[in-house]
Scaffold this motif. Structure first.
Motif, PDB file in Angstrom:
ATOM      1  N   HIS A  12       2.774  65.708  13.739  1.00  0.00           N
ATOM      2  CA  HIS A  12       4.092  66.253  14.088  1.00  0.00           C
ATOM      3  C   HIS A  12       3.943  67.319  15.176  1.00  0.00           C
ATOM      4  N   CYS A  18      10.015  71.031   9.892  1.00  0.00           N
ATOM      5  CA  CYS A  18       9.033  71.524   8.925  1.00  0.00           C
ATOM      6  C   CYS A  18       7.769  72.050   9.614  1.00  0.00           C
ATOM      7  N   HIS A  46       9.602  63.589  12.689  1.00  0.00           N
ATOM      8  CA  HIS A  46      10.613  63.042  11.775  1.00  0.00           C
ATOM      9  C   HIS A  46      11.819  62.570  12.582  1.00  0.00           C
ATOM     10  N   HIS A 234       1.151  69.479  10.887  1.00  0.00           N
ATOM     11  CA  HIS A 234       2.405  70.082  11.346  1.00  0.00           C
ATOM     12  C   HIS A 234       2.147  71.377  12.126  1.00  0.00           C
TER      13      HIS A 234
HETATM   14 ZN   LIG Z   1       7.312  67.172   8.071  1.00  0.00          ZN
END
Ligand SMILES: [Zn+2]
Ligand SMILES: [Zn+2]
Length: 264
Positions: A12, A18, A46, A234
């Motif tokens: 990500h 997030c 996402h 992330h």
């Molecule tokens: Zn996530």
């Protein structure tokens, strides 16, 4: 040849809500790939396609306009950098990306295990037995979808979000799915050519727990499925820990290079 840690197909950027890490850019991800000698990385923020009705309020802003802010991806001679996304499946089994719009991405991962999104992916207040039934049903919905499977991966099959009421509750749910049910599912996955993601924190588990978590993957391997590694990073710190995480999986779940899923 052994299957090696030479790719990471689930990462990500700061565009995922997030993440919360302004330094989590595509340039940072490319640096990570170069430093670790990876041949392929994918950015998979996402995503829910505006063309698919029914996005949750969390997914609604995460449309193509949003995730395409990563484009154009930075380039490097040794790394194949794929523009991907992580989409989801609603309670009715609809994937958050139309068949036509798969062409907007090089690679797409579908999460069937985001059970924390109650009211969107799963009904609220379900028991563990119901979670197990829904888990199987969602994988069959995936297999029954009319999508280009050969550029699609199934994200984190055994992640803790299946039941995060307690640290290891997700394993109890996985235990409720029989070998026979897993053979049916992974027979279908092998036939359609979708990839199976390896995204497991092996150090979370003791030996017995790890055996239980790896059971579906063993069956998938037995069925002839293809696999790819995904760190699900992330943040910058996740990228630093990704080599240990992904090498750790291969230590407990050895594969051959022929078992590797690659996007054609
Ligand atoms: Zn996530
Ligand atoms: Zn996910």
């Amino acid at each position: 040849m052994a299957f090696e840690y030479n790719h990471d197909m689930h990462i990500h950027t700061r565009l995922s809500p997030c993440s919360g890490d302004d330094g989590q850019t595509c340039e940072r991800i490319l640096d990570y790939a170069v430093q670790n000698g990876l041949d392929t990385v994918a950015v998979t923020d996402h995503f829910w396609d505006s063309a698919v009705a029914g996005a949750s309020s969390w997914y609604k802003p995460l449309n193509y306009e949003h995730v395409s802010r990563s484009l154009p991806l930075p380039k490097n001679d040794t790394v194949r950098f794929l523009f991907g996304c992580e989409t989801d499946m609603d309670m009715q089994g609809n994937i958050g990306l139309t068949k036509e719009n798969f062409s907007l991405f090089d690679f797409v991962i579908v999460s069937t295990t985001h059970f924390h999104m109650e009211g969107f992916t799963v009904p609220a207040g379900i028991t563990q037995k119901e979670r197990a039934l829904i888990y199987v049903k969602r994988l069959h919905s995936f297999l029954n979808s009319d999508i280009p499977f050969k550029k699609t991966g199934i994200a984190h099959l055994t992640c803790n979000l299946i039941d995060n009421s307690e640290k290891f509750a997700h394993i109890d749910v996985v235990d409720m799915v029989s070998d026979k049910e897993f053979y049916e599912i992974f027979g279908g996955v092998a036939a359609c050519g979708a990839g199976v993601e390896l995204n497991i924190y092996t150090h979370w588990y003791d030996e017995d727990q790890l055996k239980r978590v790896l059971r579906p993957y063993m069956i998938a391997r037995d069925c002839g499925c293809k696999f790819y590694l995904g760190s699900d990073s992330h943040h910058g710190t996740n990228l630093l820990n990704a080599p240990a995480k992904l090498k750790g999986i291969l230590q407990y779940f050895p594969l051959e290079d022929k078992d590797r899923f690659t996007v054609k």
